[in-house]
Design an enzyme around this catalytic site. Structure first.
Site, mmCIF file in Angstrom:
data_model
loop_
_atom_site.group_PDB
_atom_site.id
_atom_site.type_symbol
_atom_site.label_atom_id
_atom_site.label_comp_id
_atom_site.label_asym_id
_atom_site.label_seq_id
_atom_site.Cartn_x
_atom_site.Cartn_y
_atom_site.Cartn_z
ATOM 1 N N ASP A 78 -7.087 3.099 12.040
ATOM 2 C CA ASP A 78 -6.075 4.060 12.293
ATOM 3 C C ASP A 78 -5.980 5.364 11.229
ATOM 4 O O ASP A 78 -4.934 6.085 11.348
ATOM 5 C CB ASP A 78 -4.874 3.518 11.059
ATOM 6 C CG ASP A 78 -4.546 2.427 12.083
ATOM 7 O OD1 ASP A 78 -4.342 2.336 13.119
ATOM 8 O OD2 ASP A 78 -3.691 0.975 11.287
ATOM 9 N N SER A 124 -2.881 -9.620 6.535
ATOM 10 C CA SER A 124 -2.133 -8.256 7.131
ATOM 11 C C SER A 124 -1.507 -8.090 7.873
ATOM 12 O O SER A 124 -2.249 -8.646 8.787
ATOM 13 C CB SER A 124 -3.088 -7.098 6.119
ATOM 14 O OG SER A 124 -4.044 -6.912 7.035
ATOM 15 N N ASP A 178 1.176 -1.078 0.384
ATOM 16 C CA ASP A 178 -0.441 -0.024 0.412
ATOM 17 C C ASP A 178 0.554 1.632 -0.267
ATOM 18 O O ASP A 178 0.573 1.986 -0.869
ATOM 19 C CB ASP A 178 -0.950 0.389 1.220
ATOM 20 C CG ASP A 178 -2.270 -1.153 1.030
ATOM 21 O OD1 ASP A 178 -1.229 -1.604 0.596
ATOM 22 O OD2 ASP A 178 -2.667 -0.591 1.969
ATOM 23 N N ARG A 230 0.194 4.432 16.898
ATOM 24 C CA ARG A 230 -0.327 5.781 15.511
ATOM 25 C C ARG A 230 -0.091 6.835 16.206
ATOM 26 O O ARG A 230 0.320 7.320 15.653
ATOM 27 C CB ARG A 230 -1.520 5.040 15.792
ATOM 28 C CG ARG A 230 -1.923 4.451 14.731
ATOM 29 C CD ARG A 230 -0.786 3.455 14.230
ATOM 30 N NE ARG A 230 -1.285 2.553 13.361
ATOM 31 C CZ ARG A 230 -0.641 1.019 12.852
ATOM 32 N NH1 ARG A 230 0.760 0.879 12.735
ATOM 33 N NH2 ARG A 230 -1.009 0.353 11.796
#
Length: 405
Positions: free
Chosen positions: A128, A180, A19, A99
């Site tokens: 996210d 993932s 990505d 994050r």
């Protein structure tokens, strides 16, 4: 929408995966801007080795890799664990807590490099995007955020692979592990592919950090963890830095198959999502922390703090780490931890860990003279009668009224 010319320089949170590799090239192509790649070292190990070279080949003008392991554990994981924060009673928030730190460092680079935009690879379906962007706006309310998944028409893996092929971007060709994952010192997560069937068991080859519990050692192992003001400071008498301490617990927990969890969680955007997580060190840490708290925390203080755990965990999960309500709650929680000083002895055995001993030389509230089942001279058992009658008064009155009616 005309994109070229609107942005001069962007800092991209870059992992080197499919990505973000495509996003890097897409930003250059669609916005015509300079792109700086940034990767945070949070303990994912060799995954970072190829990133600088790949980022440059894909079009990045610069690539920063920042070692944030100590800051991550000291300033983010440990404060969260003082609260015993577990989302929906099961998830240790390994991705969620990473994050805000990534956003913080990304914004520092943007400021230092004079960038007018930041970008990330989070999808429009996930949590996210919220976590990153709330962090960005906390540090600069005027920053321009580019979220390609909310703009482009590359809406499938095959479309991404076709784009990569067109632009000569190398992508993994093996589909042996198609799910993932996200890894840091606190955990590794898995989503997608077979896990989208909630009835299917996660395949054993998925797991990275932990031994299959059935294959773990046949003899238990005991580990002693020392705490000061609610934070772990030593394992088996050895003083360790925050990152090294968590890494050591990961090693111990993984050896004994500890920390696997398979859950359906409620995303902030509204849907349910299945995730499989490995959190070996965090599982041991939470159990040990509870053990020391049990002997050092006042009952009502503990109950008050525990009543706030779901709210605190939601704040972290939903991305509100830098929000004033989380900071205010952290102040309260940290105050409750001033007496959490002592040691817990934890037994590790075939996927399970439990406290089997706890002590505190300075803050223990356990007094054997009061608690003993043997004879004592400090507690008058007859006092319990009045205590019970006073606490039963409202119940007795209610019963009398019901009978009268």
């Amino acid at each position: 929408m005309q994109k070229k010319g609107t942005i001069k320089k962007a800092v991209l949170a870059y992992s080197g995966g499919l990505d973000t590799s495509i996003i890097l090239k897409w930003l250059v192509e669609e916005y015509g801007c300079e792109v700086i790649a940034f990767a945070a070292d949070l303990g994912q190990g060799e995954e970072l080795d190829f990133i600088p070279e790949k980022a440059k080949k894909t079009g990045a003008s610069k690539c920063f890799i920042e070692d944030l392991r100590e800051e991550f554990v000291r300033d983010f994981v440990f404060p969260m664990f003082r609260a015993n924060a577990i989302y929906e009673g099961r998830y240790f928030l390994g991705t969620s807590i990473a994050r805000p730190l990534i956003a913080k460092k990304q914004m520092e680079i943007a400021l230092a490099e004079g960038a007018d935009a930041v970008s990330h690879g989070a999808t429009g379906k996930g949590n996210d995007q919220v976590r990153f962007e709330l962090g960005y706006y906390h540090f600069d309310p005027s920053i321009h955020v580019i979220a390609p998944w909310r703009e482009w028409d590359l809406n499938s893996r095959s479309a991404l692979e076709a784009y990569a092929k067109k632009h000569g971007i190398p992508v993994p060709t093996s589909k042996k592990f198609p799910w993932s994952s996200d890894r840091n010192l606190l955990h590794i997560s898995f989503e997608g592919d077979i896990l989208e069937d909630p009835w299917a068991e996660a395949p054993e080859e998925m797991y990275v950090l932990s031994t299959r519990p059935e294959d773990a050692p046949d003899q238990p192992e005991f580990v002693e963890i020392e705490f000061k003001n609610g934070d772990p400071v030593a394992i088996n008498g050895e003083q360790l830095s925050p990152a090294n301490l968590l890494a050591k617990l990961n090693e111990l927990g993984g050896k004994h198959g500890i920390g696997r969890i398979d859950l359906m969680e409620n995303r902030y955007v509204g849907m349910k999502s299945r995730g499989v997580y490995e959190t070996p060190g965090g599982t041991i840490l939470e159990e040990a922390h509870r053990g020391v708290e049990s002997i050092t925390m006042d009952r009502e203080v503990m109950h008050l703090r525990d009543s706030l755990i779901p709210r605190y965990a939601e704040m972290v999960y939903n991305g509100y780490w830098f929000a004033p309500e989380r900071e205010a709650l952290q102040t309260l929680i940290d105050d409750t931890q001033k007496t959490v000083n002592g040691m817990a002895r934890v037994k590790l055995y075939k996927g399970h860990c439990r406290v089997v001993g706890r002590k505190s030389d300075t803050d223990s509230l356990f007094n054997v003279e009061f608690a003993t089942f043997e004879a004592d001279e400090v507690y008058n058992q007859a006092d319990a009668e009045g205590f019970i009658k006073l606490n039963a008064l409202r119940l007795r009155i209610r019963s009398m009224m019901n009978k009268k009616a």
